[in-house]
Write a protein that holds these residues in place. Structure first.
Motif, short mmCIF file in Angstrom:
data_model
loop_
_atom_site.label_atom_id
_atom_site.label_comp_id
_atom_site.label_asym_id
_atom_site.label_seq_id
_atom_site.Cartn_x
_atom_site.Cartn_y
_atom_site.Cartn_z
N ALA A 73 0.82 -1.21 0.00
CA ALA A 73 0.00 0.00 0.00
C ALA A 73 0.85 1.26 0.00
O ALA A 73 0.51 2.27 -0.64
N ALA A 74 1.97 1.24 0.72
CA ALA A 74 2.85 2.41 0.75
C ALA A 74 3.39 2.72 -0.63
O ALA A 74 3.43 3.90 -1.05
N GLY A 75 3.81 1.72 -1.37
CA GLY A 75 4.29 1.96 -2.73
C GLY A 75 3.19 2.45 -3.65
O GLY A 75 3.42 3.33 -4.49
N ALA A 76 1.99 1.89 -3.51
CA ALA A 76 0.87 2.30 -4.36
C ALA A 76 0.48 3.75 -4.08
O ALA A 76 0.26 4.54 -5.01
N TYR A 77 0.41 4.13 -2.82
CA TYR A 77 0.03 5.49 -2.48
C TYR A 77 1.14 6.49 -2.80
O TYR A 77 0.86 7.66 -3.13
N THR A 78 2.38 6.08 -2.72
CA THR A 78 3.47 6.98 -3.12
C THR A 78 3.34 7.35 -4.59
O THR A 78 3.45 8.54 -4.97
N ALA A 79 3.10 6.37 -5.43
CA ALA A 79 2.93 6.65 -6.86
C ALA A 79 1.66 7.46 -7.12
O ALA A 79 1.68 8.40 -7.94
N SER A 128 -11.41 8.15 2.45
CA SER A 128 -12.09 6.90 2.09
C SER A 128 -12.38 6.81 0.60
O SER A 128 -12.55 5.70 0.06
N MET A 129 -12.44 7.94 -0.07
CA MET A 129 -12.74 7.95 -1.51
C MET A 129 -11.53 7.55 -2.35
O MET A 129 -11.68 7.17 -3.52
N GLY A 130 -10.35 7.66 -1.77
CA GLY A 130 -9.16 7.26 -2.51
C GLY A 130 -8.75 8.28 -3.55
O GLY A 130 -9.23 9.42 -3.58
N LEU A 131 -7.85 7.86 -4.43
CA LEU A 131 -7.33 8.72 -5.49
C LEU A 131 -7.47 8.00 -6.83
O LEU A 131 -7.20 6.80 -6.95
N GLU A 148 -6.81 12.61 4.82
CA GLU A 148 -7.63 12.92 3.64
C GLU A 148 -7.01 13.96 2.73
O GLU A 148 -7.10 13.84 1.51
N PRO A 149 -6.40 15.06 3.24
CA PRO A 149 -5.81 16.04 2.32
C PRO A 149 -4.75 15.47 1.38
O PRO A 149 -4.55 15.98 0.28
N VAL A 150 -4.09 14.40 1.82
CA VAL A 150 -3.02 13.83 0.99
C VAL A 150 -3.49 12.59 0.25
O VAL A 150 -3.24 12.44 -0.95
N THR A 151 -4.17 11.69 0.95
CA THR A 151 -4.54 10.40 0.38
C THR A 151 -5.94 10.35 -0.21
O THR A 151 -6.30 9.34 -0.82
#
Length: 394
Positions: free
Chosen positions: A76-82, A148-151, A142-145
């Motif tokens: 998850a950390a790699g996915a959210y970093t990208a 709950s709605m995701g990116l 939420e401001p970064v990630t």
């Protein structure tokens, strides 16, 4: 000299077969997206993606001897970093890969330091806790990630000069990254670090006596494992184009560990087989039972463990061993020598040679049997038993 030539010929033939096998595998892998349907190409892409994550987990669990139930958190950390780099900073897709790899490497390094004092079930519980609390944390940021709605981000698009469809381009890019990752894992295991990991896994006390720094190599095992998981997570963002906290629950970590065990712990081909299991078995379970796919999935795992306790990678060797035990063995042929009496040129047996279990005859006994006369004069003048008495004439 002939033995050396035969050995060199065998090595050359083995290398030739290995080279032909690799070329055949590369040809099949590269030609797959041009033969299968788009959805099937997407499934193959996900298999390669999961294989990268399982290769890292294999370094930690299969070769390092440490258990982890939180590998989905590094994923998850790699996915959210990208995703954050693509959405917030509008960077290119290729630029996110080294950043995700480096960030997860540092995260694994930081996580491996406190994990040095833990082992077994305690280490498993700590890693599971890391996988459990990460999704709620992502929802809070939420401001970064995106909460709950995701990116939602753009997928990796093929260049105009390639003439490829989106699914074909994604597959080939993921195939190239997966090939490099698996080759890196193979070379890492054959290096000094890999030998040290094997020594730590087999016997920590003996490894420490031989000069292996346990703390360093255990921490590096976590770091390298997190790096591979971060690369897989980055590829996941490229392929799916969407990330959310619910996509990386602790169930993902357990599924990855189950896939590695099914594929084969400590095997170079286990991650590929385990990735195929993780990708295809849930869909097969859904087709078999729409009401309870989890039950079918669990039963399939139990069945595989009974049939192949060492994983799918060890199944061919196990089947060959069973077949070798059941095949009739050829009878041992012994060279029968002709008997001495039947051979015309047979030499008389030496008096020293005797049958097993019998004492060899003494030289005196041999001479008496040959001449039929007693060697002692006193015995020669003795009267035979039952003979009539001698007269004076006699």
């Amino acid at each position: 000299m002939s033995t050396i030539i035969a050995t060199l010929g065998t090595d050359r033939a083995r290398r030739l077969r290995a080279a032909l096998t690799v070329l055949l595998a590369v040809a099949v892998a590269v030609g797959a997206p041009f033969y299968f349907a788009p959805f099937q190409v997407f499934q193959l892409t996900m298999v390669l993606l999961y294989a990268v994550a399982l290769a890292g987990l294999n370094l930690l669990v299969g070769f390092g001897g440490q258990i982890s139930l939180g590998h989905g958190a590094f994923f998850a950390a790699g996915a959210y970093t990208a995703a954050v780099m693509l959405d917030r900073y509008d960077t290119g897709h290729l630029a996110t890969l080294p950043v995700a790899a480096a960030g997860c490497f540092l995260l694994g390094l930081a996580f491996g330091v406190p994990a040095l004092r833990l082992r077994g079930l305690y280490l498993a519980l700590v890693t599971l806790a890391f996988a459990v609390f990460l999704p709620p944390l992502l929802k809070r940021l939420e401001p970064v990630t995106g909460g709950s709605m995701g990116l939602t981000v753009d997928k990796l698009q093929p260049p105009a000069w390639s003439g490829l469809a989106e699914d074909q381009w994604l597959y080939l890019v993921v195939l190239a990254v997966a090939a490099v990752a698996l080759l890196l894992a193979r070379n890492l295991l054959r290096s000094r670090v890999g030998r040290a990991l094997l020594a730590v896994r087999d016997n920590e006390s003996a490894a420490e006596v031989m000069g292996v720094r346990l703390s360093l190599h255990k921490t590096l095992a976590f770091a390298w494992s997190a790096l591979f998981a971060g690369v897989a997570g980055c590829l996941y963002t490229w392929v799916i184009g969407f990330v959310s906290p619910d996509s990386f629950s602790f169930v993902l970590s357990i599924t990855l560990l189950a896939g590695l065990v099914v594929g084969g712990l400590g095997s170079l081909y286990g991650p590929l087989l385990g990735a195929a299991f993780v990708m295809y078995v849930p869909s097969v379970s859904q087709d078999l039972s729409e009401a309870a796919p989890g039950v079918v999935f669990g039963l399939l795992i139990i069945t595989v463990m009974f049939v192949a306790p060492t994983g799918l990678a060890g199944l061919p060797g196990r089947a060959w061993a069973v077949a070798a035990r059941r095949l009739p063995r050829p009878a041992a042929t012994t060279d029968r020598t002709p008997e001495a009496g039947s051979a015309p040129d047979a030499e008389p047996e030496s008096p020293d040679e005797s049958a097993p279990g019998e004492r060899p005859a003494s030289p005196a006994a041999s001479e008496s049997s040959a001449t039929d006369t007693p060697a002692d004069p006193a015995v020669a003048d003795a009267e035979p038993v039952g003979a009539p008495p001698r007269t004076e004439k006699e």
